[in-house]
Design a protein around this motif. Structure first.
Motif, PDB file in Angstrom:
ATOM      1  N   ASN A 104       0.807  -1.211   0.000  1.00  0.00           N
ATOM      2  CA  ASN A 104       0.000   0.000   0.000  1.00  0.00           C
ATOM      3  C   ASN A 104       0.839   1.259   0.000  1.00  0.00           C
ATOM      4  O   ASN A 104       0.344   2.335  -0.234  1.00  0.00           O
ATOM      5  CB  ASN A 104      -0.924  -0.007   1.219  1.00  0.00           C
ATOM      6  N   LEU A 106       3.288   1.883  -1.974  1.00  0.00           N
ATOM      7  CA  LEU A 106       3.663   2.257  -3.338  1.00  0.00           C
ATOM      8  C   LEU A 106       2.396   2.559  -4.131  1.00  0.00           C
ATOM      9  O   LEU A 106       1.388   1.877  -3.977  1.00  0.00           O
ATOM     10  CB  LEU A 106       4.437   1.114  -4.006  1.00  0.00           C
ATOM     11  N   ASN A 107       2.477   3.586  -4.961  1.00  0.00           N
ATOM     12  CA  ASN A 107       1.319   3.973  -5.758  1.00  0.00           C
ATOM     13  C   ASN A 107       0.994   2.883  -6.792  1.00  0.00           C
ATOM     14  O   ASN A 107       1.837   2.564  -7.633  1.00  0.00           O
ATOM     15  CB  ASN A 107       1.623   5.302  -6.455  1.00  0.00           C
ATOM     16  N   PRO A 108      -0.218   2.299  -6.742  1.00  0.00           N
ATOM     17  CA  PRO A 108      -0.533   1.152  -7.601  1.00  0.00           C
ATOM     18  C   PRO A 108      -0.570   1.464  -9.096  1.00  0.00           C
ATOM     19  O   PRO A 108      -0.446   0.548  -9.903  1.00  0.00           O
ATOM     20  CB  PRO A 108      -1.915   0.710  -7.106  1.00  0.00           C
ATOM     21  N   VAL A 109      -0.750   2.718  -9.469  1.00  0.00           N
ATOM     22  CA  VAL A 109      -0.862   3.011 -10.901  1.00  0.00           C
ATOM     23  C   VAL A 109       0.401   3.659 -11.474  1.00  0.00           C
ATOM     24  O   VAL A 109       0.386   4.201 -12.571  1.00  0.00           O
ATOM     25  CB  VAL A 109      -2.098   3.890 -11.215  1.00  0.00           C
ATOM     26  N   MET A 110       1.503   3.591 -10.710  1.00  0.00           N
ATOM     27  CA  MET A 110       2.762   4.173 -11.204  1.00  0.00           C
ATOM     28  C   MET A 110       3.825   3.092 -11.248  1.00  0.00           C
ATOM     29  O   MET A 110       3.917   2.269 -10.349  1.00  0.00           O
ATOM     30  CB  MET A 110       3.208   5.256 -10.219  1.00  0.00           C
ATOM     31  N   TYR A 152       4.725  -2.645 -12.415  1.00  0.00           N
ATOM     32  CA  TYR A 152       3.890  -1.963 -11.425  1.00  0.00           C
ATOM     33  C   TYR A 152       3.959  -2.730 -10.098  1.00  0.00           C
ATOM     34  O   TYR A 152       4.273  -3.924 -10.090  1.00  0.00           O
ATOM     35  CB  TYR A 152       2.447  -1.904 -11.917  1.00  0.00           C
ATOM     36  N   HIS A 154       1.882  -4.202  -8.237  1.00  0.00           N
ATOM     37  CA  HIS A 154       1.164  -5.473  -8.092  1.00  0.00           C
ATOM     38  C   HIS A 154       1.866  -6.620  -8.813  1.00  0.00           C
ATOM     39  O   HIS A 154       1.523  -7.774  -8.616  1.00  0.00           O
ATOM     40  CB  HIS A 154      -0.275  -5.332  -8.595  1.00  0.00           C
ATOM     41  N   GLN A 155       2.838  -6.267  -9.670  1.00  0.00           N
ATOM     42  CA  GLN A 155       3.560  -7.324 -10.385  1.00  0.00           C
ATOM     43  C   GLN A 155       4.793  -7.779  -9.610  1.00  0.00           C
ATOM     44  O   GLN A 155       5.500  -8.674 -10.048  1.00  0.00           O
ATOM     45  CB  GLN A 155       3.954  -6.820 -11.779  1.00  0.00           C
TER      46      GLN A 155
ATOM     47  N   TYR B 223       0.164   5.182   0.259  1.00  0.00           N
ATOM     48  CA  TYR B 223       1.076   5.761  -0.733  1.00  0.00           C
ATOM     49  C   TYR B 223       1.001   7.277  -0.754  1.00  0.00           C
ATOM     50  O   TYR B 223       1.918   7.939  -1.226  1.00  0.00           O
ATOM     51  CB  TYR B 223       0.870   5.161  -2.132  1.00  0.00           C
ATOM     52  N   PRO B 320      -3.251  -0.239 -14.210  1.00  0.00           N
ATOM     53  CA  PRO B 320      -2.537  -1.403 -14.740  1.00  0.00           C
ATOM     54  C   PRO B 320      -2.964  -2.711 -14.084  1.00  0.00           C
ATOM     55  O   PRO B 320      -2.678  -3.779 -14.615  1.00  0.00           O
ATOM     56  CB  PRO B 320      -1.073  -1.087 -14.412  1.00  0.00           C
TER      57      PRO B 320
END
Lengths: 335, 325
Positions: A104, A106-110, A152, A154-155, B223, B320
């Protein structure tokens, strides 16, 4: 010649405004020093003010929180007197933080690499490709291949995310790293790896670490000094060795008893000790010593007067302080 | 899943949905009560039974519904022939197309304004939580969202025409029909003003409320704390980290609203006698013009499905994480 502390927290008191005009005193009179390149552990049960201490130092308290008194000296500058604008220049450049759940944090969309680069470029004037080069170096430093920068959060696996978080925390080569339960959300194998990485980086870069944890095993392995917190106050403070081997405060003693000792045989039939009860609610603190309602050695005075931190006799320069009436023999006789 | 697979899957899914809608649409109008022939004749009782039967044969209504009528209808639809409107005696597709432009102009303008203002207001309100801005914007949005469309329309219509001399009906003044577009723009704008204003206010509230709660949720995420700890200013945090995450629910809402714009305009177009699809639907409904209604339903359903597909794709571009799941 004495080394000046990198961070010096003095009489820090923080309050939270609760619903219905209630005030919760989350920190009271917290003082400790962090020496350059050393590791200090903040331990205690949940709700004892460990994270609030970090957030107060970095001045990142939520809107309801307020530092009511005290000083936080960083390299001799009192951070609490700085304007918000000046404070921003200190954050991350000199002190960075890693959190419990890197998922949480880390920004999930960056993309991971973009988040690290952003931290670099915020505090350093450098061309984009130089920053990009630095991103690669940082990732490799924490054992992540450069090519993974474009993925990202989540990966990434949990352990990798925490590594990436550490890489980001090192982006501006800070002198001080706050680690707020950095391994709590990870499984045991990964925990060990992350701690090993932190130690390695500390050795390489010489930064100081403030480690918040309730895992006493981690403290024993990592820390030079320990601050044991209870109910927003410092219960015991000293070198890790002294606090472990000669715990003075009953809370510290019970905490250590509640921790499994692997040197004893595993099939030992004795259950692990527990401390009955829960830490006090911060808007309804007991009078006197905050640990007294749960303390098996509680005396009459403990429920009336809060004990001061008392220096213990130690050999050499090592310091050891504890806040307990038991340690003040004179007072007991008089009462 | 690769991006191509993802797009392909969404596209195929949309096609299947459209087919299901077509089937339902067909069945719906066959089980509805009422005899189309009677509807066409109206009260003219002097038309003989033979003539009535001839009319039924002309429209193919004497054949069994399934499979004859169904296959016949689907085949015609596939060629773009949606039948003949009973009330207007013109091809349905032609009627629909002639009104589409007007509606898209009105709805598009209203939606764009509502999205822009609503999102901005919601962002400010969430960011400046519990301040006068927040309370004011919240109150306004709740009221705006709760007001019935037709009521607000009527109030604006009355006030606008009585106090500001704005036109009460149509999309342009009658004398301007057929003149070059450039010369009648001011007149068009005067006619568009009130319905657009009504539409903007009605949708603005919803966007504002969703955006506000979304930004509040995002601002409490870890975040955001990380971004602050990095030494970013509030604006930087908001712009670089909070906005994109907070926009995700809005994208869905926009797509859903765009899909429903055609139907949502029925009230407004009726109140303002605006010559668009909404008013056409209302007329078709009142006159029991089944072919026209059927075409309208089809257009509506397809636009909703396409808007949903667009939302899915846009969502995947913004977030993503979507493609993996």
């Amino acid at each position: 010649m004495t080394v000046q502390p990198l961070l010096s927290v003095r009489h820090l008191t923080t309050e939270f405004q609760l619903a219905g005009k209630q005030i919760a005193r989350a920190l009271e009179d917290v003082s400790f020093d962090v020496m350059p390149g050393k590791t200090i552990g903040l331990v205690g049960e949940s709700g004892c003010g460990k994270t609030t201490t970090l957030m107060s130092i970095m001045r990142l308290l939520p809107a309801s929180g307020r530092i009511t008194s005290g000083n936080v000296y960083f390299n001799g500058i009192d951070l609490l007197t700085l304007s918000e604008h000046e404070m921003r220049a200190h954050r991350w450049k000199e002190m960075s933080i890693i959190f419990q759940g890197a998922m949480n944090a880390l920004n999930p969309v960056m993309k991971i690499g973009d988040q690290i680069r952003e931290a670099i470029l915020l505090h350093n004037l450098m061309p984009r490709n130089a920053a990009e080069q630095r991103v690669g170096e940082l990732l490799e430093l924490v054992g992540i291949p450069r090519l993974r920068r474009d993925l990202y959060p989540h990966q990434y696996s949990g352990g990798m995310r925490q590594r990436a978080m550490i890489a980001m925390a090192l982006a501006c080569s800070p002198d001080l790293l706050f680690a707020d339960e950095p391994t709590t959300a990870l499984d045991v194998m990964i925990q060990a790896q992350v701690l090993e990485l932190l130690k390695e980086i500390q050795k390489k870069l010489g930064l100081a670490i403030v480690l918040v944890t309730h895992d006493l095993g981690v403290v024993a392995e990592m820390c030079d000094d320990v601050v044991v917190m209870y109910g927003g106050k410092v219960a015991e403070y000293g070198s890790a060795e002294l606090v472990y081997n000669q715990p003075q405060h009953p809370y510290t003693q019970r905490l250590l008893e509640a921790f499994p000792d692997l040197s004893r045989s595993i099939d030992s039939s004795t259950d692990l000790a527990t401390i009955p009860g829960t830490p006090p609610r911060l808007n309804a603190l007991p009078p006197g010593c905050r640990f007294s309602p749960r303390c098996h050695k509680s005396m009459e005075i403990c429920t009336q007067i809060a004990p001061d931190l008392i220096a213990q006799n130690t050999a050499g320069n090592a310091q050891h302080l504890a806040a307990c009436h038991l340690l003040n023999k004179l007072e007991i006789k008089n009462s | 899943m690769s991006r191509r697979d993802f797009l392909l899957r969404k596209f195929l899914l949309s096609l299947v949905t459209i087919f299901v809608v077509i089937v339902i649409n067909f069945m719906l109008f066959r089980v509805l009560p009422g005899d189309p022939v009677r509807s066409v004749i109206g009260r003219n009782v002097r038309i003989s039974a033979e003539t009535q039967q001839a009319l039924r044969e002309q429209f193919g209504l004497d054949k069994p519904i399934f499979p004859d009528q169904f296959i016949d209808t689907i085949g015609q639809w596939a060629q773009g022939n949606l039948g003949i409107s009973w009330s207007l005696r013109r091809p349905v597709s032609e009627v629909l197309m002639s009104k589409l432009g007007n509606t898209v102009l009105l709805i598009g303008l209203g939606q764009v304004l509502a999205i822009f203002l609503g999102v901005t207001l919601g962002l400010l309100a969430g960011w400046k939580r519990k301040t006068a801005i927040d309370v004011g914007a919240l109150t306004f949005s709740l009221v705006a969202w709760a007001i019935p469309t037709f009521w607000l329309g009527i109030i604006f219509l009355a006030a606008g025409s009585a106090w500001f001399g704005l036109p009460t009906a149509g999309i342009m003044s009658p004398e301007n029909t057929g003149k070059p577009l450039m010369t009648i723009l001011p007149d068009l704008a005067r006619h568009l003003f009130l319905p657009t204003l009504t539409l903007t206010i009605l949708y603005l509230g919803e966007y504002m409320l969703i955006m506000r709660s979304s930004i509040l949720e995002v601002l409490s995420e870890d975040y955001i704390l990380t971004a602050k700890a990095k030494g970013m200013s509030d604006w930087q945090v908001l712009w670089r980290h909070a906005l994109r995450n907070a926009m995700l629910p809005i994208v869905t809402l926009i797509a859903l609203n765009l899909g429903f714009t055609v139907s949502g305009a029925i009230y407004i177009e009726t109140v303002f006698s605006y010559d668009g699809l909404g008013k056409l639907f209302q007329t078709a409904l009142v006159k029991q013009d089944y072919p026209l209604l059927q075409g309208a339903f089809l257009l509506l359903a397809v636009s909703v499905i396409i808007a949903n597909m667009a939302a899915d794709i846009l969502y995947a571009v913004l977030d993503p994480r979507v493609k993996e799941s």
